[in-house]
Design a protein around this motif. Structure first.
Motif, mmCIF file in Angstrom:
data_model
loop_
_atom_site.group_PDB
_atom_site.id
_atom_site.type_symbol
_atom_site.label_atom_id
_atom_site.label_comp_id
_atom_site.label_asym_id
_atom_site.label_seq_id
_atom_site.Cartn_x
_atom_site.Cartn_y
_atom_site.Cartn_z
ATOM 1 N N UNK A 290 0.928 -1.240 0.051
ATOM 2 C CA UNK A 290 0.092 0.007 -0.185
ATOM 3 C C UNK A 290 0.947 1.270 -0.012
ATOM 4 N N UNK A 291 0.346 2.485 -0.483
ATOM 5 C CA UNK A 291 1.173 3.533 -0.352
ATOM 6 C C UNK A 291 1.220 4.003 0.929
ATOM 7 N N UNK A 292 2.606 4.180 1.335
ATOM 8 C CA UNK A 292 2.710 4.738 2.803
ATOM 9 C C UNK A 292 2.940 6.257 2.675
ATOM 10 N N UNK A 293 3.568 6.730 1.622
ATOM 11 C CA UNK A 293 3.923 8.113 1.431
ATOM 12 C C UNK A 293 4.315 8.388 -0.310
ATOM 13 N N UNK A 294 4.386 9.463 -0.801
ATOM 14 C CA UNK A 294 4.502 9.842 -2.149
ATOM 15 C C UNK A 294 5.819 8.908 -2.289
ATOM 16 N N UNK A 295 5.616 7.966 -3.383
ATOM 17 C CA UNK A 295 6.815 7.134 -3.868
ATOM 18 C C UNK A 295 7.375 6.091 -3.031
ATOM 19 N N UNK A 296 6.650 5.726 -1.761
ATOM 20 C CA UNK A 296 6.970 4.760 -0.815
ATOM 21 C C UNK A 296 5.586 3.691 -0.986
ATOM 22 N N UNK A 297 6.094 2.489 -1.196
ATOM 23 C CA UNK A 297 5.263 1.426 -0.876
ATOM 24 C C UNK A 297 5.645 0.461 0.348
ATOM 25 N N UNK A 298 4.644 0.574 1.144
ATOM 26 C CA UNK A 298 4.695 -0.417 2.341
ATOM 27 C C UNK A 298 4.401 -1.729 2.106
ATOM 28 N N UNK A 299 5.263 -2.830 2.152
ATOM 29 C CA UNK A 299 4.631 -4.251 2.068
ATOM 30 C C UNK A 299 4.179 -4.632 3.317
ATOM 31 N N UNK A 300 3.246 -5.475 3.123
ATOM 32 C CA UNK A 300 2.253 -5.629 4.626
ATOM 33 C C UNK A 300 1.677 -7.143 4.177
ATOM 34 N N UNK A 301 1.463 -7.926 5.415
ATOM 35 C CA UNK A 301 0.567 -8.990 5.539
ATOM 36 C C UNK A 301 1.306 -10.093 4.636
ATOM 37 N N UNK A 302 2.765 -10.105 4.558
ATOM 38 C CA UNK A 302 3.079 -11.285 3.978
ATOM 39 C C UNK A 302 3.222 -12.452 4.813
ATOM 40 N N UNK A 303 2.779 -13.611 4.342
ATOM 41 C CA UNK A 303 2.701 -14.813 5.093
ATOM 42 C C UNK A 303 2.571 -16.119 3.781
ATOM 43 N N UNK A 304 3.364 -16.934 4.434
ATOM 44 C CA UNK A 304 3.317 -18.325 3.697
ATOM 45 C C UNK A 304 2.964 -19.514 4.710
ATOM 46 N N UNK A 305 1.952 -20.076 4.473
ATOM 47 C CA UNK A 305 1.311 -21.462 5.281
ATOM 48 C C UNK A 305 2.477 -22.355 5.619
ATOM 49 N N UNK A 306 2.601 -22.655 6.724
ATOM 50 C CA UNK A 306 3.517 -23.540 7.142
ATOM 51 C C UNK A 306 3.895 -24.688 6.299
ATOM 52 N N UNK A 307 2.844 -25.342 5.755
ATOM 53 C CA UNK A 307 3.027 -26.271 4.734
ATOM 54 C C UNK A 307 3.449 -26.290 3.458
ATOM 55 N N UNK A 308 3.590 -24.882 3.286
ATOM 56 C CA UNK A 308 4.180 -24.248 1.802
ATOM 57 C C UNK A 308 5.514 -23.593 2.017
ATOM 58 N N UNK A 309 5.823 -23.410 3.195
ATOM 59 C CA UNK A 309 7.187 -22.970 3.428
ATOM 60 C C UNK A 309 8.555 -23.612 2.758
ATOM 61 N N UNK A 310 9.631 -22.775 2.300
ATOM 62 C CA UNK A 310 10.757 -23.408 2.246
ATOM 63 C C UNK A 310 11.021 -23.854 0.703
ATOM 64 N N UNK A 311 9.895 -23.244 0.037
ATOM 65 C CA UNK A 311 9.927 -23.492 -1.461
ATOM 66 C C UNK A 311 10.158 -22.407 -2.575
#
Length: 165
Positions: free
Chosen positions: A77-98
């Motif tokens: 999402x836009x945090x400020x002009x020209x700045x994107x904030x990465x949010x809610x990154x999540x990988x389910x435990x069964x899909x991790x490591x790939x």
């Protein structure tokens, strides 16, 4: 979910989705439960309005199995002009490591660049060693907290400039 991205693989497909879909809510609630269990506190995903992840000011991605089972998510999402904030990154435990988290991060950064963002910022927890390693490998560096009141014993703020093309 709409807009198939070029990051589809045989194991999963990454699609844009509204932040308030059942799949997005299920994944962000799983993230919330995991963070609360580790740190004793976590930002409630419902507190973020869905419109903040809508183009042109953001996007939200969900990775699913070929039969539609949600595996992972992330948004910017836009945090400020020209700045994107990465949010809610999540990988389910069964899909991790790939490499799924890396693919979502790459897709988010590319989308943010297309929307004229010149840098990304994000927060992660100090105990999330896999996320810290992912972001470090991707070129993120530690910065001072950008959200007031954050506990430095729990949170790490990171930033990455996007190079000119």
């Amino acid at each position: 979910m709409t807009d198939l991205l070029p990051t589809a693989t045989g194991a999963w497909t990454i699609l844009t989705a509204s932040y308030d879909t059942p799949a997005a809510r299920g994944l962000t609630e799983a993230l919330h439960r995991e963070q609360a269990a580790i740190y004793g506190t976590a930002d409630d995903p419902v507190a973020t309005p869905p419109h903040e992840f809508r183009p042109p000011h953001g996007t939200f991605l969900i990775a699913t199995t070929p039969d539609g089972i949600p595996l992972a998510c992330g948004g910017w999402r836009t945090a400020a002009p020209g700045t994107a904030e990465i949010k809610r990154m999540y990988v389910a435990p069964t899909a991790r490591g790939h490499g799924l988290g890396q693919q979502i991060l790459n897709a988010l950064e590319e989308d943010a660049r297309r929307h004229h963002m010149t840098q990304a910022i994000l927060e992660t927890g100090v105990a999330n060693h896999a996320a810290l390693a992912l972001y470090t490998r991707a070129g993120y560096a530690h910065i001072p907290p950008y959200v007031s009141g954050r506990n430095p014993q729990i949170n790490r703020a990171l930033s990455k400039p996007f190079p000119d093309r």
